[in-house]
Design a protein around this motif. Structure first.
Motif, mmCIF file in Angstrom:
data_model
loop_
_atom_site.group_PDB
_atom_site.id
_atom_site.type_symbol
_atom_site.label_atom_id
_atom_site.label_comp_id
_atom_site.label_asym_id
_atom_site.label_seq_id
_atom_site.Cartn_x
_atom_site.Cartn_y
_atom_site.Cartn_z
ATOM 1 N N ALA A 314 0.793 -1.233 0.000
ATOM 2 C CA ALA A 314 0.000 0.000 0.000
ATOM 3 C C ALA A 314 0.824 1.281 0.000
ATOM 4 O O ALA A 314 0.316 2.349 -0.363
ATOM 5 C CB ALA A 314 -0.947 0.010 1.205
ATOM 6 N N GLU A 315 2.089 1.201 0.416
ATOM 7 C CA GLU A 315 2.864 2.435 0.578
ATOM 8 C C GLU A 315 3.332 2.972 -0.781
ATOM 9 O O GLU A 315 3.683 2.218 -1.686
ATOM 10 C CB GLU A 315 4.088 2.194 1.474
ATOM 11 N N ASN A 316 3.375 4.315 -0.856
ATOM 12 C CA ASN A 316 3.817 4.970 -2.091
ATOM 13 C C ASN A 316 5.148 4.420 -2.596
ATOM 14 O O ASN A 316 5.377 4.323 -3.807
ATOM 15 C CB ASN A 316 3.987 6.474 -1.853
ATOM 16 N N VAL A 327 4.635 12.426 -2.320
ATOM 17 C CA VAL A 327 6.041 12.043 -2.476
ATOM 18 C C VAL A 327 6.575 11.394 -1.205
ATOM 19 O O VAL A 327 7.756 11.037 -1.132
ATOM 20 C CB VAL A 327 6.909 13.262 -2.836
ATOM 21 N N VAL A 328 5.727 11.234 -0.210
ATOM 22 C CA VAL A 328 6.181 10.633 1.052
ATOM 23 C C VAL A 328 6.154 9.106 0.918
ATOM 24 O O VAL A 328 5.076 8.522 0.727
ATOM 25 C CB VAL A 328 5.278 11.075 2.225
ATOM 26 N N PRO A 329 7.308 8.447 1.003
ATOM 27 C CA PRO A 329 7.363 7.006 0.726
ATOM 28 C C PRO A 329 6.455 6.171 1.608
ATOM 29 O O PRO A 329 5.879 5.177 1.158
ATOM 30 C CB PRO A 329 8.835 6.653 0.986
ATOM 31 N N ALA A 330 6.308 6.544 2.881
ATOM 32 C CA ALA A 330 5.568 5.696 3.815
ATOM 33 C C ALA A 330 4.057 5.905 3.765
ATOM 34 O O ALA A 330 3.311 5.090 4.322
ATOM 35 C CB ALA A 330 6.067 5.933 5.242
ATOM 36 N N GLU A 331 3.604 6.959 3.125
ATOM 37 C CA GLU A 331 2.158 7.189 3.064
ATOM 38 C C GLU A 331 1.499 6.211 2.100
ATOM 39 O O GLU A 331 2.109 5.747 1.151
ATOM 40 C CB GLU A 331 1.868 8.640 2.634
#
Ligand code: G3P
Ligand code: CA
Length: 368
Positions: A314-316, A327-331
């Motif tokens: 699910a994470e970006n 652009v936040v990898p963990a979102e």
């Protein structure tokens, strides 16, 4: 699985035994699509708990996964345990155990120098003094809440869990074990394959109809298993590189060769399914956006192979650019949209760290 003449010729060239006649036919073209779309809890529900823990597997099953996926390595005393790789510094608290400081070493793991602590240097009793930790804490900070709570499970414990949850949930929870680094362990006299056969036999799971797939990134060990197991086998492939047993034996073929139409017909001589890296199904362009699907699914189905790509997260950080939320990898981005794109490409199932989302996507309903 019927072999073509060409496939049989290649088998003869490399001296391998064909699949035995009493092995069940694989799911086959069209047999596992639509309502039968398969959701595999990748390393458990590893988006929500440290991977390869009983807690991660149990959560995956309760979220609706059809299968839980233990990657298998072995201890020094020959017990199969669930870890993604033999080196355990990245997924346990071993570095915090001074009594094991002297076990830290560097080994050649499939041609790569890896430094750390290795399962095959620990007895099961020693390994059980360790606790699992989150592999990617920067991306999955919430999972670190569970660091230190769970031991490394044995394969037998995973099987026992699947049986218990099958009874409780009233539906079969399958297991989808993967032999990790087969050549590496064979070279140390700790071959995984006989132990897998023994474990499945002991648990009454080496039979047609058992809810089991066995997978490997290597080829030779799957072919060895094909004459000893009566459950479907899955050939894993990567978007780059080659099976390490091919490398070790001087066989020049790569994963790219295995996923050509003729390569897939050859794979169908010993396996029932293909587990491709998802980029082999729908590649991305230089900017990370999805392109057009390749011919892989069509050719695999024509060869009689079911297709379960990996890994849907699910994470970006893991999503195609099309579906990232920021652009936040963990979102989280839009995993539903990614799964829809791949289902449209004809896949028969998938491996996901977020099995709740995959199940909801399959059932076409909002995630619980
Ligand atoms: O087995 C499917 C998938 O799990 C393969 O990748 O590296 O996560 O084991 P890996
Ligand atoms: Ca795996």
């Amino acid at each position: 699985m019927r072999m073509t003449v060409a496939a049989a010729a290649v088998l003869t060239m490399v001296g391998a035994a064909p699949a035995t006649a009493d092995r069940p036919a694989g799911p086959g073209p069209g047999a596992s699509r639509g309502d039968d779309f398969t959701v595999v809890g990748h390393r458990g529900a590893s988006g929500y708990r440290p991977e390869h823990t009983l807690a991660a597997y149990e959560l995956a099953a309760r979220m609706g996964a059809d299968y839980i996926e233990p990657d298998l390595v072995t201890t020094k005393d020959g017990v199969l345990v669930a870890r993604h790789e033999p080196e355990i510094g990245g997924t346990t608290d071993v570095a915090e155990h001074p009594e094991f400081a002297g076990r830290k070493t560097t080994k050649d793991l499939d041609g790569v120098a890896v430094t750390g602590w290795f399962t095959e240097d620990f007895t099961l009793a020693e390994l059980r003094t360790l606790r699992a930790t989150e592999r990617i804490p920067d991306v999955r900070q919430r999972n670190t809440l569970y660091d230190g709570r769970y031991p490394v499970p044995t394969f037998q414990e995973v099987i026992d869990l699947s049986k218990r949850l099958s009874r409780e949930l009233g539906r079969p929870i399958g297991i989808y074990p993967e032999t990790k680094h087969p050549t590496f362990f064979q070279r140390q006299g700790l071959a995984l394959e006989p132990k897998v056969v023994e474990a499945l036999n002991r648990n009454g799971l080496n039979r047609p109809g058992a809810k089991v797939f066995v997978q490997s990134f290597e080829v030779s060990n799957l072919r060895w298993l094909s004459s000893r197991l009566r459950v479907p086998l899955v050939q894993l492939t990567s978007a780059s590189g080659a099976p390490y047993d091919f490398v070790a034996n001087g066989d020049p073929r790569t994963y790219a060769d295995l996923v050509t139409a003729s390569g897939l017909r050859w794979v169908a001589g010993y396996a029932d399914g293909l587990g491709p890296e998802k980029n082999q199904v729908i590649p991305r362009d230089a900017a990370g956006f999805l392109g057009e699907p390749t011919a892989l699914v069509r050719d695999a189905h024509r060869a009689g192979l079911t297709v379960h790509p990996y890994t849907f997260r699910a994470e970006n950080q893991f999503l195609p650019a099309d579906f990232r939320s920021s652009v936040v990898p963990a979102e989280y981005g839009d995993l539903f949209a990614e799964i829809a794109a791949f289902r449209a490409a004809g896949i028969d199932g998938l491996f996901s760290d977020n099995p709740d989302v995959a199940v909801a996507a399959r059932d076409d309903r909002p995630a619980a």
